[in-house]
Enzyme design. Structure first.
Site, PDB file in Angstrom:
ATOM      1  N   MET A  27       0.837  -1.195   0.000  1.00 51.99           N
ATOM      2  CA  MET A  27       0.000   0.000   0.000  1.00 51.99           C
ATOM      3  C   MET A  27       0.880   1.256   0.000  1.00 51.99           C
ATOM      4  SD  MET A  27      -3.567  -0.687   1.960  1.00 51.99           S
ATOM      5  CE  MET A  27      -2.991  -0.543   3.630  1.00 51.99           C
ATOM      6  N   GLY A  28       2.114   1.092  -0.499  1.00 54.20           N
ATOM      7  CA  GLY A  28       3.013   2.228  -0.569  1.00 54.20           C
ATOM      8  C   GLY A  28       3.712   2.492   0.748  1.00 54.20           C
ATOM      9  N   HIS A  31       9.379   0.654   2.955  1.00 51.90           N
ATOM     10  CA  HIS A  31      10.511   0.712   3.877  1.00 51.90           C
ATOM     11  C   HIS A  31      11.374  -0.530   3.674  1.00 51.90           C
ATOM     12  CE1 HIS A  31       8.105  -2.167   6.086  1.00 51.90           C
ATOM     13  NE2 HIS A  31       7.143  -1.277   6.288  1.00 51.90           N
ATOM     14  N   GLU A  32      12.337  -0.735   4.554  1.00 57.57           N
ATOM     15  CA  GLU A  32      13.281  -1.828   4.373  1.00 57.57           C
ATOM     16  C   GLU A  32      12.599  -3.198   4.382  1.00 57.57           C
ATOM     17  OE1 GLU A  32      16.633  -3.960   3.642  1.00 57.57           O
ATOM     18  OE2 GLU A  32      16.260  -1.812   3.355  1.00 57.57           O
ATOM     19  N   HIS A  34       9.714  -3.879   2.978  1.00 59.31           N
ATOM     20  CA  HIS A  34       9.290  -4.064   1.596  1.00 59.31           C
ATOM     21  C   HIS A  34      10.488  -4.339   0.690  1.00 59.31           C
ATOM     22  CE1 HIS A  34       5.946  -1.394   3.177  1.00 59.31           C
ATOM     23  NE2 HIS A  34       5.264  -2.414   2.694  1.00 59.31           N
ATOM     24  N   LYS A 150       5.179 -10.565   9.069  1.00 58.33           N
ATOM     25  CA  LYS A 150       4.656  -9.675  10.107  1.00 58.33           C
ATOM     26  C   LYS A 150       3.133  -9.662  10.118  1.00 58.33           C
ATOM     27  CE  LYS A 150       4.424  -5.106   9.985  1.00 58.33           C
ATOM     28  NZ  LYS A 150       3.121  -4.751  10.631  1.00 58.33           N
ATOM     29  N   ASP A 151       2.540  -9.728   8.951  1.00 57.65           N
ATOM     30  CA  ASP A 151       1.080  -9.812   8.854  1.00 57.65           C
ATOM     31  C   ASP A 151       0.695 -11.286   8.751  1.00 57.65           C
ATOM     32  OD1 ASP A 151       0.376  -6.911   8.710  1.00 57.65           O
ATOM     33  OD2 ASP A 151       1.645  -7.011   6.940  1.00 57.65           O
ATOM     34  N   LEU A 185       9.380  -3.412  11.458  1.00 57.07           N
ATOM     35  CA  LEU A 185       9.213  -2.314  10.518  1.00 57.07           C
ATOM     36  C   LEU A 185       7.760  -2.220  10.063  1.00 57.07           C
ATOM     37  CD1 LEU A 185      12.391  -2.580   8.258  1.00 57.07           C
ATOM     38  CD2 LEU A 185      11.763  -0.707   9.771  1.00 57.07           C
TER      39      LEU A 185
END
Length: 330
Positions: A27-28, A31-32, A34, A150-151, A185
């Protein structure tokens, strides 16, 4: 490598490629974490393949009072990071490209797993997430799609959807990336003040405390399995001063087979301390669950599990988790 920005599915479908297409959905506000997903996608796709990063803030995933309007839109920076990480394409469609008839009347339903933990806290969230993931899988037509651990509940639901609805795509999980202080993150970390950040670190500290307690219990269980309960062996160990350690190991293994309750208690102790910090941590849930359906695991559980936590610090809601493996009983 120059990353191409595309706005429509037709543009993406017109591209020619020789190898596999790997997709990273975001979703934009990259960060690191991604970047790690994109680099892993590059490795999987190889030199002949193609890596596509989607950037789309999905309105269906935001409930009443949530942060859709303030969710960061940083496309230029996102493209730069995607390019540095090895992406060939950033697919950044407008809302009417993804939902050409307005909000879809037919949606994917997450089912019982989607009503637990995150689903209970954010009703409808997972239906919206699965609907857009299904749409983006059709629009991007990948061979493999990568998602962050993380998700964890999102990942489990996507895997279930792909299996239940026969999507022809491989789903790959990539481990959580953390900042030096342990905080996972997240695009939402930027909302935290310095004081809120100190409180927020309790989420990862609680998980690590649970993990350490689990490791200690598993070591004791392994020790107990190694020591035969024979009189001759006990006498020999006694001569070496090891009988007490063996007895302790057997007692621990018997008292807490698998130790889920102790793992939860160790994590909860850290969170209870954070409730008294300034600003305080407002706990939503702490759960130790089976990743196949996100139900709580029993004390005799063996196999893969997820220790998950969600809390609010100030106005920012954060989630985190770690995987654990409970060994088979002797």
């Amino acid at each position: 490598m120059t990353t191409t920005v595309l706005r429509t599915a037709d543009e993406l479908h017109a591209r020619t490629r020789a190898g596999r297409r790997a997709v990273v959905m975001t979703m934009g506000a990259l960060h690191e974490g991604h970047a790690t997903l994109v680099r892993t996608a590059r490795e999987i796709a190889g030199a002949e393949g193609e890596v596509v990063v989607t950037v789309f803030v999905n309105p269906l995933q935001f409930g009443a009072g949530e942060d859709l309007d303030r969710y960061p839109r940083t496309l230029d920076a996102d493209v730069k990071l995607a390019e540095q990480s090895g992406a060939d394409v950033v697919f950044a469609p407008a809302v009417d490209e993804v939902y050409p008839g307005g909000e879809p009347q037919v949606r994917v339903t997450a089912g019982p797993m989607g009503e637990r933990l995150e689903g209970a806290s954010r009703p409808g969230h997972f239906d919206g997430m699965l609907t857009v993931v299904a749409k983006l899988l059709h629009l991007t037509r990948p061979d493999v799609a990568l998602y962050g651990q993380k998700d964890a509940q999102q990942l489990a639901l996507i895997r279930r959807m792909v299996r239940d609805l026969n999507f022809g795509v491989d789903v790959v999980a990539v481990p959580t990336v953390r900042e030096p202080d342990g905080l996972a993150l997240s695009s939402r970390n930027r909302y935290l003040s310095a004081q809120e950040r100190r409180t927020a670190v309790a989420l990862s500290q609680a998980l690590f405390a649970g993990r350490d307690r689990h490791a200690a219990q598993e070591a004791l269980r392994a020790r107990a399995r190694e020591v035969p309960a024979t009189r001759a062996r006990a006498e020999a160990l006694s001569a070496l001063g090891e009988s007490r350690a063996a007895a302790d190991a057997h007692a621990m293994a018997k008292a807490a087979p698998g130790g889920p309750a102790a793992v939860r208690a160790a994590a909860r102790l850290v969170l209870d301390e954070a409730l008294r910090m300034k600003p305080p941590l407002e706990l939503d849930y702490l759960a130790l669950v089976d990743p196949s359906d996100f139900t709580d695991i029993p004390d005799d559980f063996t196999g893969e599990a997820v220790l998950a936590v969600a809390a609010r610090v100030g106005t920012t809601r954060l989630i985190d988790n770690i995987p654990l493996t409970f060994g088979a009983a002797s």
